[in-house]
Design a protein around this motif. Structure first.
Motif, mmCIF file in Angstrom:
data_model
loop_
_atom_site.group_PDB
_atom_site.id
_atom_site.type_symbol
_atom_site.label_atom_id
_atom_site.label_comp_id
_atom_site.label_asym_id
_atom_site.label_seq_id
_atom_site.Cartn_x
_atom_site.Cartn_y
_atom_site.Cartn_z
ATOM 1 N N SER A 48 0.735 -1.096 0.112
ATOM 2 C CA SER A 48 -0.209 0.043 -0.053
ATOM 3 C C SER A 48 0.812 1.186 -0.099
ATOM 4 O O SER A 48 0.151 2.371 -0.150
ATOM 5 C CB SER A 48 -0.839 -0.054 1.402
ATOM 6 O OG SER A 48 -0.244 -0.218 2.456
ATOM 7 N N LYS A 49 2.249 1.101 0.138
ATOM 8 C CA LYS A 49 3.007 2.098 0.089
ATOM 9 C C LYS A 49 4.167 2.215 -1.166
ATOM 10 O O LYS A 49 3.830 2.911 -2.300
ATOM 11 C CB LYS A 49 3.706 2.146 1.417
ATOM 12 C CG LYS A 49 2.754 2.418 2.493
ATOM 13 C CD LYS A 49 3.330 2.491 3.933
ATOM 14 C CE LYS A 49 3.636 1.236 4.420
ATOM 15 N NZ LYS A 49 2.562 0.192 4.891
ATOM 16 N N GLU A 50 5.274 1.655 -0.864
ATOM 17 C CA GLU A 50 6.396 1.716 -1.876
ATOM 18 C C GLU A 50 5.962 0.769 -3.105
ATOM 19 O O GLU A 50 6.374 1.405 -4.217
ATOM 20 C CB GLU A 50 7.534 0.823 -1.198
ATOM 21 C CG GLU A 50 8.171 1.742 -0.031
ATOM 22 C CD GLU A 50 7.729 1.281 1.181
ATOM 23 O OE1 GLU A 50 8.118 1.561 2.437
ATOM 24 O OE2 GLU A 50 6.611 0.658 1.261
ATOM 25 N N GLU A 157 -3.124 4.739 4.301
ATOM 26 C CA GLU A 157 -2.045 4.456 3.544
ATOM 27 C C GLU A 157 -1.970 4.684 1.965
ATOM 28 O O GLU A 157 -1.206 5.460 1.267
ATOM 29 C CB GLU A 157 -1.437 3.315 3.747
ATOM 30 C CG GLU A 157 -0.875 3.038 5.171
ATOM 31 C CD GLU A 157 -0.374 1.782 5.552
ATOM 32 O OE1 GLU A 157 0.326 1.597 6.894
ATOM 33 O OE2 GLU A 157 -0.616 0.624 4.795
ATOM 34 N N THR A 161 -0.186 7.708 -0.579
ATOM 35 C CA THR A 161 0.267 7.121 -1.519
ATOM 36 C C THR A 161 -0.134 7.952 -2.922
ATOM 37 O O THR A 161 0.368 8.291 -3.539
ATOM 38 C CB THR A 161 0.286 5.729 -1.722
ATOM 39 O OG1 THR A 161 0.888 5.053 -0.640
ATOM 40 C CG2 THR A 161 1.133 5.126 -2.866
ATOM 41 N N SER A 332 2.628 2.687 10.929
ATOM 42 C CA SER A 332 1.936 2.935 9.593
ATOM 43 C C SER A 332 2.634 4.131 8.987
ATOM 44 O O SER A 332 2.307 5.329 9.678
ATOM 45 C CB SER A 332 0.491 3.093 9.849
ATOM 46 O OG SER A 332 0.019 3.405 8.725
ATOM 47 N N ASP A 333 3.215 4.017 7.855
ATOM 48 C CA ASP A 333 3.640 5.198 7.183
ATOM 49 C C ASP A 333 2.761 5.758 6.323
ATOM 50 O O ASP A 333 2.235 5.244 5.528
ATOM 51 C CB ASP A 333 4.786 4.758 6.467
ATOM 52 C CG ASP A 333 5.984 4.248 7.381
ATOM 53 O OD1 ASP A 333 6.093 4.933 8.271
ATOM 54 O OD2 ASP A 333 6.793 3.395 6.936
ATOM 55 N N GLN A 334 2.483 7.090 6.621
ATOM 56 C CA GLN A 334 1.486 7.708 5.791
ATOM 57 C C GLN A 334 1.853 9.291 5.447
ATOM 58 O O GLN A 334 2.514 9.934 6.438
ATOM 59 C CB GLN A 334 0.255 8.120 6.628
ATOM 60 C CG GLN A 334 -0.423 6.870 6.836
ATOM 61 C CD GLN A 334 -1.627 6.775 7.966
ATOM 62 O OE1 GLN A 334 -2.393 7.839 7.929
ATOM 63 N NE2 GLN A 334 -1.961 5.689 8.676
ATOM 64 N N ARG A 338 5.076 8.836 10.451
ATOM 65 C CA ARG A 338 4.736 7.458 10.798
ATOM 66 C C ARG A 338 4.016 7.517 12.036
ATOM 67 O O ARG A 338 4.040 8.306 13.043
ATOM 68 C CB ARG A 338 6.062 6.768 11.074
ATOM 69 C CG ARG A 338 6.082 5.351 11.958
ATOM 70 C CD ARG A 338 7.280 4.782 11.873
ATOM 71 N NE ARG A 338 7.569 4.038 10.549
ATOM 72 C CZ ARG A 338 8.514 3.014 10.292
ATOM 73 N NH1 ARG A 338 9.143 2.585 11.388
ATOM 74 N NH2 ARG A 338 8.662 2.399 9.279
#
Length: 403
Positions: A48-50, A157, A161, A332-334, A338
């Motif tokens: 969902s990110k990178e 997330e 992104t 969770s990175d958003q 974080r």
């Protein structure tokens, strides 16, 4: 028992960790792992990110199995569809049946889907590599308008992104009044909302989805309050469903995942254990109420404990391991910030205190139960996330809560 067989049903991270921990616990017999995806186990959080942002190829996601599991028999692209625990057999969707001496249930979850009327094309979930690849292709189309249904971890997330990719319009819909208010409580949820809105994410909160507009593919999302949001891409992030249907008919409690005891044993059968987010277990560190925990650390934690219990049983060892008592951890990175948590904030949402910082900036929040700290959550940059980690030792030393 070198000729004995352990079958691991599920070939994601939990299945891999189960195989590794079985070897670490001294198991020298056969291990077979079956899973429905064609891939070897890989890391899901980056999907969902990178991966969605195009910053991580699949090769970077694949776990590197330990040398101890080089002899494991991996049967990929097939899944368990039935089980007879009394006979110690599992049926697969290719028509074959496998017998076992020990069984590890690691079949995980799948995304819940909305049952609203309307077209299906243009609606996405994020659980597998294929999901993420398909969604990335949709998000990178020119002038895409995106509606994310669900303001939980994955929904927030994905929204972050999408904004980072330059998507012109991103709206998050949720029937609750604030994003992630369930796991975080109101104080941090409000701070999270401000951060997302400041970066261009729109929200339609306090209302649900009534249906989808369009003929062959989605053109909009009709909300329960009468609003219609234009949409070229819809992401459904409305929770998960446990993959337990294959265990039906065995007298198990499958009402929310697979109920286990304090050693992760299933249905009073010491030869069957459950690991990962499909396991609903009592945590001896807290109140003993069985819960599922969908955090990245849980597959490893449950696999280690379940493997010891299973190997001890198969080897005929006397005594039992200590009750399972993990310290839950999530992050969770958003956008560029974080969320970092240790402990059980869910148990302390009625008594939330700022420990350091300010909700409008970097902040560390403590969650208390009966006046006692049971969890911490940091929101912000690396420094405040490190501050949360310093509370880990204190939380580990806490005595068990009473039920």
């Amino acid at each position: 028992m070198p000729s004995a067989r352990v079958l691991v049903a599920g070939a994601s991270m939990a299945g891999l960790r189960a195989a590794e921990q079985l070897r670490a616990a001294g198991w020298s017999g056969t291990i077979t792992v079956v899973g429905d995806e064609p891939h070897m186990p890989y890391n899901r959080p980056p999907l969902s990110k990178e991966v969605l942002a195009g910053k991580a190829p699949f090769a970077s996601l694949a776990f590197r199995p330990k040398a101890s599991v080089a002899d494991v028999d991996w049967r990929l692209g097939v899944k368990a569809v039935g089980a007879r625990l009394a006979e110690r057999t599992v049926s697969l969707d290719d028509g074959s049946t496998l017998s076992y001496d020990g069984l590890v249930v690691a079949t995980g979850m799948r995304p819940r889907r909305l049952s609203c009327p309307g077209p299906v094309q243009g609606r996405h979930t994020v659980r597998t590599l294929t999901d993420a690849q398909g969604l990335r292709a949709a998000l990178t189309r020119p002038a895409a308008r995106v509606v994310v249904v669900g303001a939980g971890f994955i929904g927030c997330e994905v929204a972050a992104t999408a904004v980072g990719l330059g998507v012109r319009e991103v709206t998050v819909v949720d029937p609750l009044p604030l994003p992630m208010v369930g796991p975080l409580g109101e104080l941090l949820a409000r701070a999270l909302l401000k951060r997302h809105e400041a970066r261009g994410v729109r929200f339609a909160l306090g209302t649900g989805v009534a249906g989808f507009t369009g003929e062959d593919r989605v053109t909009g999302v009709a909300l329960a309050d009468g609003t219609v949001l234009p949409a070229d891409v819809v992401v459904e992030s409305v929770g998960s469903v446990a993959n337990t249907e294959w265990l039906d008919g065995n007298g198990l409690d499958l009402s929310d995942g697979v109920l286990t005891d304090e050693l992760l044993r299933v249905g009073g059968r010491p030869e069957v254990v459950a690991v990962g987010d499909v396991a609903r277990f009592p945590n001896a560190r807290y109140d003993g109420v069985p819960r599922r925990v969908e955090h990245w650390s849980i597959p490893t934690d449950t696999a280690k404990h379940a493997a010891r219990a299973l190997v001890a049983h198969l080897a005929g060892a006397e005594g039992e391991p200590a009750a399972f008592a993990p310290l839950p951890t999530f992050w969770s990175d958003q956008h560029e910030f974080r969320l970092q948590s240790f402990g059980a904030p869910l148990l302390g949402r009625d008594d939330v205190r700022v420990l350091d910082g300010d909700p409008d900036g970097d902040v560390l929040v403590g969650y208390h139960h009966g006046g006692r700290l049971v969890g911490v959550v940091a929101l912000g940059g690396q420094a405040v996330a490190a501050s949360a980690a310093r509370y880990r030792a204190e939380l580990l030393k806490q005595p068990a809560l009473t039920a």
